[in-house]
Each structure stands twice: as structure tokens, then as C-alpha cells.
Design a protein around this motif. Sequence first.
Motif, PDB file in Angstrom:
ATOM      1  N   GLY A   1       4.196  57.483 -46.073  1.00 18.78           N
ATOM      2  CA  GLY A   1       3.977  58.157 -44.787  1.00 18.78           C
ATOM      3  C   GLY A   1       4.944  59.324 -44.667  1.00 18.78           C
ATOM      4  N   LEU A   2       4.407  60.494 -44.392  1.00 13.49           N
ATOM      5  CA  LEU A   2       5.258  61.682 -44.249  1.00 13.49           C
ATOM      6  C   LEU A   2       5.367  62.044 -42.773  1.00 13.49           C
ATOM      7  CD1 LEU A   2       6.844  64.012 -45.516  1.00 13.49           C
ATOM      8  CD2 LEU A   2       4.685  65.251 -45.749  1.00 13.49           C
ATOM      9  N   ILE A   3       6.586  62.095 -42.280  1.00 13.74           N
ATOM     10  CA  ILE A   3       6.824  62.391 -40.863  1.00 13.74           C
ATOM     11  C   ILE A   3       7.358  63.810 -40.752  1.00 13.74           C
ATOM     12  CG2 ILE A   3       7.960  61.593 -38.749  1.00 13.74           C
ATOM     13  CD1 ILE A   3       6.139  59.468 -40.183  1.00 13.74           C
ATOM     14  N   ASP A   4       6.573  64.658 -40.109  1.00 11.43           N
ATOM     15  CA  ASP A   4       6.961  66.063 -39.961  1.00 11.43           C
ATOM     16  C   ASP A   4       8.142  66.198 -38.996  1.00 11.43           C
ATOM     17  OD1 ASP A   4       4.640  67.447 -41.428  1.00 11.43           O
ATOM     18  OD2 ASP A   4       3.587  66.098 -40.053  1.00 11.43           O
TER      19      ASP A   4
ATOM     20  N   ILE B   1       8.037  57.235 -44.727  1.00 11.52           N
ATOM     21  CA  ILE B   1       7.904  55.779 -44.591  1.00 11.52           C
ATOM     22  C   ILE B   1       7.526  55.238 -45.955  1.00 11.52           C
ATOM     23  CG2 ILE B   1       6.666  53.893 -43.472  1.00 11.52           C
ATOM     24  CD1 ILE B   1       6.230  55.709 -41.057  1.00 11.52           C
TER      25      ILE B   1
ATOM     26  N   TYR C   1       7.093  66.218 -35.362  1.00 10.50           N
ATOM     27  CA  TYR C   1       6.327  65.076 -34.830  1.00 10.50           C
ATOM     28  C   TYR C   1       7.176  64.325 -33.804  1.00 10.50           C
ATOM     29  CZ  TYR C   1       3.648  60.698 -34.722  1.00 10.50           C
ATOM     30  OH  TYR C   1       2.914  59.601 -34.330  1.00 10.50           O
TER      31      TYR C   1
ATOM     32  N   GLN D   1       4.824  58.167 -31.724  1.00  9.43           N
ATOM     33  CA  GLN D   1       5.337  56.890 -32.237  1.00  9.43           C
ATOM     34  C   GLN D   1       5.206  56.835 -33.768  1.00  9.43           C
ATOM     35  OE1 GLN D   1       5.163  52.165 -31.180  1.00  9.43           O
ATOM     36  NE2 GLN D   1       3.594  53.453 -30.335  1.00  9.43           N
ATOM     37  N   LEU D   2       6.207  56.319 -34.428  1.00 11.87           N
ATOM     38  CA  LEU D   2       6.114  56.087 -35.874  1.00 11.87           C
ATOM     39  C   LEU D   2       5.163  54.922 -36.088  1.00 11.87           C
ATOM     40  CD1 LEU D   2       9.893  56.356 -36.866  1.00 11.87           C
ATOM     41  CD2 LEU D   2       8.096  58.082 -37.194  1.00 11.87           C
TER      42      LEU D   2
HETATM   43  O1  LIG Z   1       2.641  56.802 -42.109  1.00 12.81           O
HETATM   44  C1  LIG Z   1       2.631  57.696 -41.251  1.00 12.81           C
HETATM   45  C2  LIG Z   1       2.203  59.010 -41.532  1.00 12.81           C
HETATM   46  C3  LIG Z   1       2.208  59.939 -40.509  1.00 12.81           C
HETATM   47  N1  LIG Z   1       2.631  59.603 -39.258  1.00 12.81           N
HETATM   48  C4  LIG Z   1       2.683  60.612 -38.208  1.00 12.81           C
HETATM   49  C5  LIG Z   1       3.851  61.561 -38.427  1.00 12.81           C
HETATM   50  C6  LIG Z   1       3.249  62.776 -39.020  1.00 12.81           C
HETATM   51  O2  LIG Z   1       4.012  63.932 -38.733  1.00 12.81           O
HETATM   52  C7  LIG Z   1       1.871  62.767 -38.384  1.00 12.81           C
HETATM   53  C8  LIG Z   1       0.826  63.482 -39.177  1.00 12.81           C
HETATM   54  O3  LIG Z   1       0.824  62.959 -40.479  1.00 12.81           O
HETATM   55  P1  LIG Z   1       0.044  63.694 -41.638  1.00 12.81           P
HETATM   56  O4  LIG Z   1       0.270  65.178 -41.562  1.00 12.81           O
HETATM   57  O5  LIG Z   1       0.349  63.000 -42.910  1.00 12.81           O
HETATM   58  O6  LIG Z   1      -1.438  63.340 -41.193  1.00 12.81           O
HETATM   59  P2  LIG Z   1      -2.784  64.075 -41.385  1.00 12.81           P
HETATM   60  O7  LIG Z   1      -3.779  63.029 -41.670  1.00 12.81           O
HETATM   61  O8  LIG Z   1      -2.645  65.207 -42.364  1.00 12.81           O
HETATM   62  O9  LIG Z   1      -3.065  64.603 -39.930  1.00 12.81           O
HETATM   63  P3  LIG Z   1      -2.599  65.885 -39.108  1.00 12.81           P
HETATM   64  O10 LIG Z   1      -3.815  66.725 -39.028  1.00 12.81           O
HETATM   65  O11 LIG Z   1      -2.186  65.319 -37.774  1.00 12.81           O
HETATM   66  O12 LIG Z   1      -1.444  66.533 -39.807  1.00 12.81           O
HETATM   67  O13 LIG Z   1       1.510  61.389 -38.261  1.00 12.81           O
HETATM   68  C9  LIG Z   1       3.062  58.315 -38.985  1.00 12.81           C
HETATM   69  O14 LIG Z   1       3.463  57.979 -37.881  1.00 12.81           O
HETATM   70  N2  LIG Z   1       3.044  57.401 -39.990  1.00 12.81           N
END
Ligand SMILES: O=c1ccn([C@H]2C[C@H](O)[C@@H](COP(=O)(O)OP(=O)(O)OP(=O)(O)O)O2)c(=O)[nH]1
Length: 149
Positions: free
Chosen positions: A84-87, A65, A90, A93-94
Motif C-alpha cells: 500500500g502506497l500512502i501519498d 503498508i 493523503y 483513514q489508513l
Molecule cells: O493500502 C493502501 C493504499 C492506499 N491507501 C490510500 C492512501 C493513498 O494515498 C490513497 C490512494 O492510493 P493509490 O494512489 O495507490 O490508489 P489508486 O487506486 O491509484 O487511486 P487514486 O486514484 O485515489 O490515486 O489511498 C490506503 O489507505 N491503503
Amino acid sequence: MKTIDIKILDPRMQEQLPAYATPGSAGLDLRACIDAPIVIEAGQTVLIPTGLAIHLADPGYAAMILPRSGMGHKNGIVLGNLVGLIDSDYQGQLMVSTWNRGHAAFTLNPMERLAQLIIVPVLQVGFNVVEEFDSSERGAGGFGSTGKQ
Ligand SMILES: O=c1ccn([C@H]2C[C@H](O)[C@@H](COP(=O)(O)OP(=O)(O)OP(=O)(O)O)O2)c(=O)[nH]1
């Protein structure tokens, strides 16, 4: 063109699924699936739902994103997480972390185009632990080490 699974979580998105604006577009606009206008004060960050979930399924892809140029440049509306990184696994919801980095309040309207989604290839790697790397022209030089010109 590759297709990916998408879930429409907000019926308003039925009629306006993200689409490439031109044949050469890289980004798909994401909309603010909110019920009423939200005032985002200067410096404030709010998490905005998009009404969509995607499942890339293939670890060879990710989605990112990114801010929309106009929103960022003119209104100071960028992302609280910068990108924003979407795995690929995942399925939720975005969500768009929406940061008003500007100096004035910004009113975000329902279904306004807020950010953009790009799909990118990803290479997952394993690690080969070494004591020394094979030599390279750059070596450990960085942060301007090649000079200004
Ligand atoms: O802008 C964003 C960023 C992430 N996500 C969703 C998709 C992604 O796959 C998930 C986890 O994101 P990320 O790994 O960056 O978050 P984290 O803070 O490292 O948490 P986690 O422990 O869930 O990985 O959240 C969104 O919807 N929007």
C-alpha cells in the motif's frame, strides 16, 4: 526524530498509537479497528480500517503498508494490493487491503496487529526526453542477463 501529524479516528487507538517495537525497528504496526471478529475465507480480500489518518505533508516522503512477516508466513495474511502506497497529501483513514492467500479461513480479531507502516524518502523527478542514453555497462540487459552465479 521527525514527527508527522496523526489523527485518531477510533478512540481505541488512543492508548495504542503505533510505536517502534525496538530502537532499530523500521515498521509501525497497524491494527484492525473492527468491532467484531471477521472471518476471512481463503482467497478473500477485505478492506480493514486502522482507526488512524496521517498527513505526511512533505512530498519528499511517502508511507508504505507492508505485510507483517508472521501473519504472511504462518497465516497467509498479506495485502490485496501487495504493497500500500500512502501519498504525502493523503489525509484519509489508513486502510489495509487484507488478502487471505492461504488455504484456510482466518479469523481477524478486533485490534489485532495486521500490517506495518514504514515511512520512506521519495524523490520526485522531472523527465528529460532523449533519443539515446549515455552508454552504461548493463545497457538494456536484464532478467538474468548477468548469469546465474
Ligand atoms: O493500502 C493502501 C493504499 C492506499 N491507501 C490510500 C492512501 C493513498 O494515498 C490513497 C490512494 O492510493 P493509490 O494512489 O495507490 O490508489 P489508486 O487506486 O491509484 O487511486 P487514486 O486514484 O485515489 O490515486 O489511498 C490506503 O489507505 N491503503
